[in-house]
Design an enzyme around this catalytic site. Structure first.
Site, PDB file in Angstrom:
ATOM      1  N   LEU A 197      56.947 -34.749 -12.594  1.00 50.89           N
ATOM      2  CA  LEU A 197      57.000 -35.476 -13.865  1.00 50.89           C
ATOM      3  C   LEU A 197      55.862 -36.479 -13.951  1.00 50.89           C
ATOM      4  O   LEU A 197      55.376 -36.806 -15.027  1.00 50.89           O
ATOM      5  CB  LEU A 197      58.331 -36.229 -13.989  1.00 50.89           C
ATOM      6  CG  LEU A 197      59.581 -35.376 -14.128  1.00 50.89           C
ATOM      7  CD1 LEU A 197      60.818 -36.226 -13.972  1.00 50.89           C
ATOM      8  CD2 LEU A 197      59.590 -34.675 -15.474  1.00 50.89           C
ATOM      9  N   GLY A 198      55.453 -36.996 -12.838  1.00 55.54           N
ATOM     10  CA  GLY A 198      54.394 -37.986 -12.856  1.00 55.54           C
ATOM     11  C   GLY A 198      54.102 -38.458 -11.461  1.00 55.54           C
ATOM     12  O   GLY A 198      54.745 -38.040 -10.499  1.00 55.54           O
ATOM     13  N   GLU A 199      53.139 -39.329 -11.370  1.00 53.59           N
ATOM     14  CA  GLU A 199      52.738 -39.756 -10.046  1.00 53.59           C
ATOM     15  C   GLU A 199      52.205 -41.170 -10.056  1.00 53.59           C
ATOM     16  O   GLU A 199      51.546 -41.589 -10.993  1.00 53.59           O
ATOM     17  CB  GLU A 199      51.641 -38.815  -9.547  1.00 53.59           C
ATOM     18  CG  GLU A 199      51.335 -39.030  -8.119  1.00 53.59           C
ATOM     19  CD  GLU A 199      50.493 -37.895  -7.575  1.00 53.59           C
ATOM     20  OE1 GLU A 199      50.146 -37.932  -6.400  1.00 53.59           O
ATOM     21  OE2 GLU A 199      50.193 -36.974  -8.350  1.00 53.59           O
ATOM     22  N   SER A 238      50.992 -44.573  -7.197  1.00 47.19           N
ATOM     23  CA  SER A 238      50.361 -44.743  -5.898  1.00 47.19           C
ATOM     24  C   SER A 238      51.385 -44.668  -4.778  1.00 47.19           C
ATOM     25  O   SER A 238      51.029 -44.503  -3.627  1.00 47.19           O
ATOM     26  CB  SER A 238      49.637 -46.076  -5.861  1.00 47.19           C
ATOM     27  OG  SER A 238      50.532 -47.097  -6.199  1.00 47.19           O
ATOM     28  N   TYR A 239      52.662 -44.796  -5.097  1.00 49.82           N
ATOM     29  CA  TYR A 239      53.677 -44.738  -4.053  1.00 49.82           C
ATOM     30  C   TYR A 239      54.079 -43.302  -3.736  1.00 49.82           C
ATOM     31  O   TYR A 239      54.649 -43.036  -2.714  1.00 49.82           O
ATOM     32  CB  TYR A 239      54.955 -45.475  -4.494  1.00 49.82           C
ATOM     33  CG  TYR A 239      54.863 -46.963  -4.472  1.00 49.82           C
ATOM     34  CD1 TYR A 239      53.642 -47.603  -4.429  1.00 49.82           C
ATOM     35  CD2 TYR A 239      56.017 -47.732  -4.496  1.00 49.82           C
ATOM     36  CE1 TYR A 239      53.567 -48.981  -4.421  1.00 49.82           C
ATOM     37  CE2 TYR A 239      55.949 -49.111  -4.475  1.00 49.82           C
ATOM     38  CZ  TYR A 239      54.723 -49.734  -4.445  1.00 49.82           C
ATOM     39  OH  TYR A 239      54.674 -51.083  -4.431  1.00 49.82           O
ATOM     40  N   GLY A 240      53.866 -42.424  -4.667  1.00 57.60           N
ATOM     41  CA  GLY A 240      54.304 -41.054  -4.451  1.00 57.60           C
ATOM     42  C   GLY A 240      54.575 -40.386  -5.773  1.00 57.60           C
ATOM     43  O   GLY A 240      54.198 -40.886  -6.826  1.00 57.60           O
ATOM     44  N   LYS A 241      55.247 -39.258  -5.694  1.00 56.19           N
ATOM     45  CA  LYS A 241      55.472 -38.477  -6.908  1.00 56.19           C
ATOM     46  C   LYS A 241      56.847 -38.725  -7.508  1.00 56.19           C
ATOM     47  O   LYS A 241      57.753 -39.162  -6.817  1.00 56.19           O
ATOM     48  CB  LYS A 241      55.370 -36.993  -6.568  1.00 56.19           C
ATOM     49  CG  LYS A 241      53.987 -36.583  -6.189  1.00 56.19           C
ATOM     50  CD  LYS A 241      54.016 -35.215  -5.559  1.00 56.19           C
ATOM     51  CE  LYS A 241      52.671 -34.957  -4.915  1.00 56.19           C
ATOM     52  NZ  LYS A 241      52.757 -33.953  -3.860  1.00 56.19           N
ATOM     53  N   VAL A 242      56.954 -38.353  -8.765  1.00 58.47           N
ATOM     54  CA  VAL A 242      58.258 -38.331  -9.409  1.00 58.47           C
ATOM     55  C   VAL A 242      58.498 -36.915  -9.897  1.00 58.47           C
ATOM     56  O   VAL A 242      57.661 -36.339 -10.584  1.00 58.47           O
ATOM     57  CB  VAL A 242      58.335 -39.303 -10.598  1.00 58.47           C
ATOM     58  CG1 VAL A 242      59.684 -39.195 -11.282  1.00 58.47           C
ATOM     59  CG2 VAL A 242      58.113 -40.725 -10.138  1.00 58.47           C
ATOM     60  N   ASP A 271      57.959 -58.233 -15.061  1.00 59.58           N
ATOM     61  CA  ASP A 271      56.923 -57.255 -15.388  1.00 59.58           C
ATOM     62  C   ASP A 271      57.334 -56.402 -16.580  1.00 59.58           C
ATOM     63  O   ASP A 271      57.210 -55.177 -16.552  1.00 59.58           O
ATOM     64  CB  ASP A 271      56.614 -56.389 -14.162  1.00 59.58           C
ATOM     65  CG  ASP A 271      55.268 -55.689 -14.301  1.00 59.58           C
ATOM     66  OD1 ASP A 271      54.453 -56.141 -15.117  1.00 59.58           O
ATOM     67  OD2 ASP A 271      55.044 -54.682 -13.605  1.00 59.58           O
TER      68      ASP A 271
END
Lengths: 336, 475
Positions: free
Chosen positions: B91-93, B95-99, B212
């Site tokens: 679904l997306g990405e 800097s921590y990893g993928k979704v 945030d």
């Protein structure tokens, strides 16, 4: 105007016809059956004006405005609610739908129906007392919760004497009515944060003496639900003042300690979340401190063995460890 | 790593000689650290085929191929499960990893999984700490307008962590970017804003300051329910704290209030969220930012002065609300209660303009469940060799990528992965992004991840390894 069939009734006509039919129903004379029929028919017409049907769109804004105006002028809403128990099953549902639709009506930033009901609080009180009649309780519940969304109306209900009847309604033996009443009760106490906080502060003694009875109820569901809600109320930052007051009272601490030992694990667990606030309080009043000190060793032992199978719930374990540490480190206040 | 999509492509010989040259390339987003995938590529590669190639003609050595002749073969969907969850597409990405999308095989609910790699987390300042904090906070929260964390799975061997979250289709930021004017019609903005206030009120009642709030952190479900996400920099107040005083702020610069821009040592936390919600409301209704600057210093200087203008087309109830939320003095700034009683909040604007729709994901406007093909493969395809592979051309691939998003995926999904890097990147208007990276202390630290991302992008081209299979040499 349609070429065939009856011409459509105007809002004023529908309201007038419905009012006459409901009045006839109320009088309960010989034509009751006919009246019942008329009520159903006109309610349906009214509902279709507001919601439309599968073939017809809802009426134009002007028509709806006229209808609302007629409803205010004729006081029909109150009449309908007062006679709700006399209306047939489908009709009851139609009343609730019409009521909720009219309630949501907005002109600019104004909600005219809300303003109207503010001037006729009898509508709200009648709805609240609806919980006393099984056959209309749930219909009244849906209307009440819709009203509770508006701060002005919630305020009237909270500050009314009838509000304290909820402590009775949530305990009635019919389960669906009790739980419906509880969700309305909860909505009123949690929806509008500042309003609720102010209400609880002003009526602290009365509310919590009533609440105490719920926590001691014979009924398991009531006990568990009310304990959970108590936790939610106390842990909500808006109710900070109420929370500090609650955790200064040694009776409340005793109650929670007893609930920690309840048979039901769910109740034990909910009680833990209230109990922890007493212990975490950095400024424990003397009586609270004394109770904790008196039971220091027992509490440490009890908590060490408390729900040890919840190993995967890190937060719970952290909190438990924190409480044990706090209780171990408790020192009596120096004598002055 | 059978879940990684690897595109195989077959190149047709340039002179119609039917000389099949196989290019195995990995999709950009799967390239990052797909060691296993890489090794597979290199195993297949026989270096001898290059050495023995005595053809001196450079044009045949470097096979020039028009991009429209590169054909990709969609990778077969191999069903993979993490715990009880069936994996779907990316679904997306961040800097921590993928979704990725997943399906709960027990409840059949669509979920999203955020895959965190410890290796990557360590490279991000406060990375592990922020994730820990987010998990602790999200676990105890439950509200319609706050993203729900349903499950956490850990694979120590792979050093991966799987956060199972509620499924969202898009973030407000990518929706804004899909429109020409980068804004919503008022009625649509109003709907989102009301939900934002509901969620925020809940967070504040739970003593949590989000710190945030911005369009990139507001996600939408398929049914249009807004979910506040990314509590990576959120702060939970002490239970017995007298007020909401905070000491640290690390949100996105363009959304920071004057007290933070001016470097005050302490400030009122709840009012920070009010300010950022004000900037968010300003942004989604005008397509602009109230404060801009060529670099972070200019930006903070401008925010610090607290002077801004609201475009003339914004009329009064909204204008007044924005002014109330963007009050320089935090004590003068509206409270949540004041916002909720404000005329603009109470009044639902009429639906005059057309709704900005959710942009399609990889060409799919309906956002169909991507887990399905994997399940089909698992249950119905017995002999996978007999199945016709699906082919598509470079051109089509690029068209999808552009049609969907410049970077192929909604950028917020990156944010779903508590993304400290994109915090600075997305929030700030493009012009000063570069300065941000190099000038602001905090951002400099975040540089590696940014650089890493760029590097990986460049690797996209270099990862194409051309290979001639031995049988092909004869021709």
């Amino acid at each position: 105007m349609p070429l065939f069939g009856k011409s459509q009734k105007s809002p004023a006509e529908v309201v007038k016809a419905l009012k006459e039919a409901v009045s006839a129903l109320e009088r309960g004379d010989k034509k009751a059956e006919k009246a019942q029929e008329d009520v159903s028919k006109n309610l349906l017409l009214m509902k279709n004006m507001l919601y439309g049907t599968s073939d017809a769109e809802p009426q134009t804004d002007i028509m709806v405005a006229q209808l609302a105006q007629e409803l205010y002028n004729s006081n029909l809403l109150l009449l309908l609610i007062q006679n709700l128990n006399r209306i047939d099953f489908e009709g009851k549902k139609d009343v609730a739908q019409v009521f909720n639709n009219i309630l949501r009506r907005q002109i600019g930033t104004r909600s005219p129906t809300v303003e109207y009901i503010c001037t006729k609080p009898e509508i709200l009180f009648t709805l609240m007392r609806g919980y006393e009649q099984q056959e209309i309780a749930l219909n009244c519940g849906t209307m009440l919760r819709e009203c509770a969304r508006y701060e002005a109306l919630a305020k009237i209900m909270l500050y009314s004497d009838d509000f304290f009847n909820f402590f009775r309604y949530v305990e009635v033996s019919t389960f669906d009515i009790a739980s419906d009443a509880f969700s309305t009760f909860k909505e009123l106490l949690t929806r509008h944060k500042l309003l609720c906080a102010e209400f609880l502060e002003l009526n602290y003694d009365k509310v919590f003496s009533h609440y105490q009875r719920l926590l001691n109820s014979e009924n398991y569901v009531t006990r568990r639900q009310s304990l959970k809600l108590l936790g939610e109320l106390l842990l909500d930052r808006h109710n900070f003042t109420v929370m500090t007051r609650y955790i200064s009272n040694p009776d409340n601490l005793k109650l929670m300690m007893n609930m920690l030992k309840e048979k039901s694990r769910n109740i034990q667990f909910e009680a833990f979340h209230v109990f922890k606030v007493f212990v975490a309080n950095p400024n424990k009043p003397k009586p609270i401190l004394e109770i904790l000190l008196r039971n220091q060793d027992k509490l440490v032992e009890f908590l060490t063995r408390f729900h040890t199978d919840r190993s995967e719930d890190e937060q719970f374990n952290d909190e438990k460890a924190y409480l044990i540490k706090q209780i171990k480190e408790l020192k009596p206040l120096p004598d002055h | 790593m059978s879940d990684e999509v690897i595109y195989q492509c077959v190149i047709m010989g340039s002179e119609g000689t039917e000389e099949p040259v196989h290019i195995v390339l990995s999709d950009e987003d799967n390239m990052l650290d797909d060691e296993e995938g890489n090794s597979r590529i290199f195993e297949d590669l026989e270096p001898t085929s290059w050495i023995n190639d005595e053809d001196t003609d450079v044009t045949t050595f470097f096979h020039r191929v028009d991009s429209d002749q590169i054909i990709y073969e969609a990778k077969k969907k191999r069903c993979k499960m993490i715990g009880k969850y069936v994996m779907g597409d990316l679904l997306g990405e961040g800097s921590y990893g993928k979704v990725k999308e997943v399906l709960d095989s027990e409840t059949l609910c669509r979920r999203a999984v955020k895959i965190l790699k410890k290796r990557k987390l360590r490279r991000i300042p406060n990375g592990e700490q922020n994730v820990q904090r987010e998990i602790v906070l999200l676990k105890k929260l439950q509200h319609r307008n706050v993203i729900g964390l349903l499950d956490v799975l850990v694979n120590d061997e792979k050093e991966k962590m799987y956060l199972i979250m509620e499924f969202c289709v898009v973030g407000l930021q990518s929706m804004l970017e899909s429109t020409p004017k980068k804004r919503f019609p008022l009625w649509q903005a109003h709907g989102y804003f009301c939900q934002l206030m509901d969620g925020l009120q809940y967070l504040h009642s739970q003593r949590i300051i989000h710190k945030d709030i911005k369009p990139g952190n507001l996600l939408l479900t398929l049914s249009g329910v807004l979910k506040i996400s990314d509590l990576g920099v959120a702060e939970a107040l002490d239970f017995f704290a007298e007020d909401d005083t905070c000491f640290t702020g690390q949100g996105s610069p363009a959304f920071q209030p004057p007290e933070i821009a001016n470097g005050h040592e302490k400030f009122l936390g709840f009012k920070v969220d009010i300010w950022s919600s004000g900037v968010t409301l300003y942004n989604i209704t005008t397509g602009l930012y109230p404060f801009e600057g060529d670099n972070i210093f200019r930006l903070f200087e401008n925010i610090g002065k607290g002077e801004y203008t609201i475009p003339d087309e914004i009329e009064n109830p909204l204008r007044d609300l924005l002014h109330g939320m963007l009050q320089k003095d935090a004590n003068q700034r509206f409270t949540l209660q004041q916002i909720r009683q404000h005329p603009w909040f109470l009044r639902k604007p009429s639906q005059t303009l057309e709704q900005v729709p959710v942009p399609p994901l990889r060409g799919d406007e309906l956002h169909n469940m991507t887990v399905l093909p994997y399940l089909m493969d698992f249950h119905y395809v017995e002999d996978s060799a007999s199945v016709q592979p699906q082919y598509y051309t470079e051109h089509e691939r690029n068209a999808w990528a552009e049609g969907v998003e410049p970077e192929c995926y909604p950028s917020e999904w990156a944010d779903h992965v508590s993304d400290a890097r994109s915090r600075s990147k997305e929030a700030s208007p493009k012009k000063f992004q570069d300065e941000l990276r190099y000038n602001h202390g905090e951002e400099v630290l975040e540089n590696p991840s940014e650089a890493n991302k760029r590097k990986s992008k460049r690797r996209t081209t270099s990862c194409i390894s051309v290979k001639k299979f031995p049988p092909c040499k004869q021709s």
